[in-house]
Design an enzyme around this catalytic site. Structure first.
Site, short mmCIF file in Angstrom:
data_model
loop_
_atom_site.label_atom_id
_atom_site.label_comp_id
_atom_site.label_asym_id
_atom_site.label_seq_id
_atom_site.Cartn_x
_atom_site.Cartn_y
_atom_site.Cartn_z
N TYR A 155 1.09 -1.30 -0.01
CA TYR A 155 0.01 0.11 0.03
C TYR A 155 0.86 1.18 0.03
CZ TYR A 155 -3.74 3.01 1.51
OH TYR A 155 -4.80 3.88 1.68
N ALA A 157 3.84 1.59 -0.93
CA ALA A 157 4.49 1.76 -2.37
C ALA A 157 3.52 2.24 -3.41
CB ALA A 157 5.00 0.43 -2.91
N ILE A 188 -9.29 7.93 8.35
CA ILE A 188 -10.56 8.58 8.15
C ILE A 188 -11.53 7.25 8.33
CG2 ILE A 188 -12.05 9.54 6.23
CD1 ILE A 188 -9.16 11.08 7.14
P1 NAD Z 1 -13.56 1.93 0.89
O1 NAD Z 1 -12.95 0.39 0.65
O2 NAD Z 1 -14.53 2.39 1.65
O3 NAD Z 1 -13.72 2.57 -0.69
C1 NAD Z 1 -13.12 2.35 -1.73
C2 NAD Z 1 -13.97 1.86 -2.89
O4 NAD Z 1 -13.39 1.53 -4.10
C3 NAD Z 1 -15.01 0.71 -2.71
O5 NAD Z 1 -16.17 1.07 -3.00
C4 NAD Z 1 -14.41 -0.06 -3.70
O6 NAD Z 1 -15.43 -0.98 -4.14
C5 NAD Z 1 -13.73 0.44 -4.84
N1 NAD Z 1 -12.89 -0.23 -5.61
C6 NAD Z 1 -11.96 -0.99 -5.33
N2 NAD Z 1 -11.41 -1.54 -6.34
C7 NAD Z 1 -11.59 -1.05 -7.29
C8 NAD Z 1 -11.50 -1.30 -8.74
N3 NAD Z 1 -10.51 -1.79 -9.24
N4 NAD Z 1 -12.30 -0.42 -9.51
C9 NAD Z 1 -13.27 0.52 -9.20
N5 NAD Z 1 -13.38 0.77 -7.87
C10 NAD Z 1 -12.73 -0.18 -6.94
O7 NAD Z 1 -12.13 2.78 1.14
P2 NAD Z 1 -12.11 4.58 1.25
O8 NAD Z 1 -11.39 4.33 2.84
O9 NAD Z 1 -13.03 5.15 1.18
O10 NAD Z 1 -10.81 4.83 0.75
C11 NAD Z 1 -10.89 5.70 -0.53
C12 NAD Z 1 -9.51 5.92 -0.97
O11 NAD Z 1 -8.87 6.89 0.01
C13 NAD Z 1 -8.45 4.86 -1.10
O12 NAD Z 1 -7.52 5.37 -2.17
C14 NAD Z 1 -7.57 4.79 -0.06
O13 NAD Z 1 -6.39 4.00 -0.16
C15 NAD Z 1 -7.45 6.15 0.47
N6 NAD Z 1 -7.17 6.53 1.92
C16 NAD Z 1 -8.13 6.18 2.87
C17 NAD Z 1 -7.47 6.32 4.01
C18 NAD Z 1 -8.55 5.95 5.21
O14 NAD Z 1 -8.31 6.04 6.48
N7 NAD Z 1 -9.87 5.41 4.96
C19 NAD Z 1 -6.58 6.86 4.54
C20 NAD Z 1 -5.65 7.14 3.43
C21 NAD Z 1 -5.97 6.97 2.22
#
Ligand code: NAD
Length: 247
Positions: A155, A157, A188
């Site tokens: 992740y 990376a 988050i």
């Molecule tokens: P989440 O898992 O709630 O939502 C991610 C969404 O992406 C899901 O609905 C999933 O179905 C969709 N998804 C996954 N693979 C996919 C693909 N191949 N094609 C299309 N859609 C796809 O996660 P989140 O917490 O809302 O995260 C959203 C973004 O924020 C991500 O990139 C995550 O890495 C980043 N992020 C989240 C946090 C956190 O604390 N939640 C922190 C840092 C970064």
């Protein structure tokens, strides 16, 4: 003429909050999810909530790690809405595990879904924006991509690469009025972090200056700023949104 935003992985979590915020700001919205099942389960509801702002919102199933599926989605969006003004590369997954226990499959899956998807969508939507001579691209990085995180070799990376890709795309596209920025969230509250153990959550909380977790809307607000006229001279930047996790 109305403006259109594509937010990848926007059925739920941070992506859904960004979609709803950009809808409130007047953008027509493309809700993308990895499968029709994900759209049926939660994406359609998010689209409905976007429409409550009086804009158009359509769903599109496409696995953004697959170039051909991205190509079909971008063509459909351009044909349906006429322009693509904002791209938010939000889709992402975690497959955590300490380095010596991490499988090759879990490494490759995270790189393909988190990182290659940014190449696919930025190349395809970038071509549309170059012809328009305008556009805003915002990538979801992470504090893991800035500082590293135990158990997240794959992740961190992928997110570190996204920060570098943001700078490269900003340099390539800037002369045509396109800005490319990233946000780096800390912890988050979403389905992604709900699956962490109480111990992991408590360890994270101890490091956060504000002593609380972030909400998806707090990411959406900064993304909306980066898409707004107020951010017209901001490009290639990564804004950390972590409540003071790392200082
Ligand atoms: P989440 O898992 O709630 O939502 C991610 C969404 O992406 C899901 O609905 C999933 O179905 C969709 N998804 C996954 N693979 C996919 C693909 N191949 N094609 C299309 N859609 C796809 O996660 P989140 O917490 O809302 O995260 C959203 C973004 O924020 C991500 O990139 C995550 O890495 C980043 N992020 C989240 C946090 C956190 O604390 N939640 C922190 C840092 C970064």
């Amino acid at each position: 003429m109305s403006k259109t935003a594509i937010i990848t992985g926007s059925g739920r979590g941070i992506g859904a909050a960004i979609a709803k915020r950009l809808a409130a700001d007047g953008y027509d919205i493309v809700i993308n999810e990895v499968s029709q099942e994900a759209l049926d389960t939660y994406g359609a509801q998010t689209a409905e909530e976007c429409r409550a702002s009086g804009v158009k919102a359509e769903c599109c199933a496409a696995d953004v790690s697959d170039y051909a599926q991205c190509e079909a989605m971008v063509k459909w969006a351009k044909d349906t809405f006429g322009t693509i003004d904002v791209l938010v590369n939000n889709a992402g997954i975690t497959r955590d595990g300490l380095l010596l226990r991490m499988s090759e499959e879990n490494y490759d899956d995270v790189i393909r879904i988190n990182q290659k998807s940014v190449f696919n969508m930025t190349k395809l939507v970038g071509a549309v924006m170059l012809r328009q001579k305008s556009g805003r691209i915002v990538n979801l990085a992470s504090v893991a991509g800035l500082y590293g995180n135990p158990g997240q070799m794959n992740y961190s990376a992928s997110k570190g690469a996204i920060i570098a890709m943001t700078k490269t795309a900003a340099k390539e596209l800037g002369s045509r009025g396109i800005t490319v920025n990233a946000v780096a969230p800390g912890f988050i509250q979403t389905p992604m972090t709900d699956k962490l153990t109480d111990e992991q959550k408590a360890a994270m909380l101890a490091q956060i200056a504000m002593k609380r977790y972030g909400q998806p809307e707090e990411i959406a607000g900064v993304v909306a700023f980066l898409c707004s006229d107020d951010a017209s001279y901001v490009t290639g930047q990564t804004i950390e949104i972590s409540g003071g996790l790392s200082m």
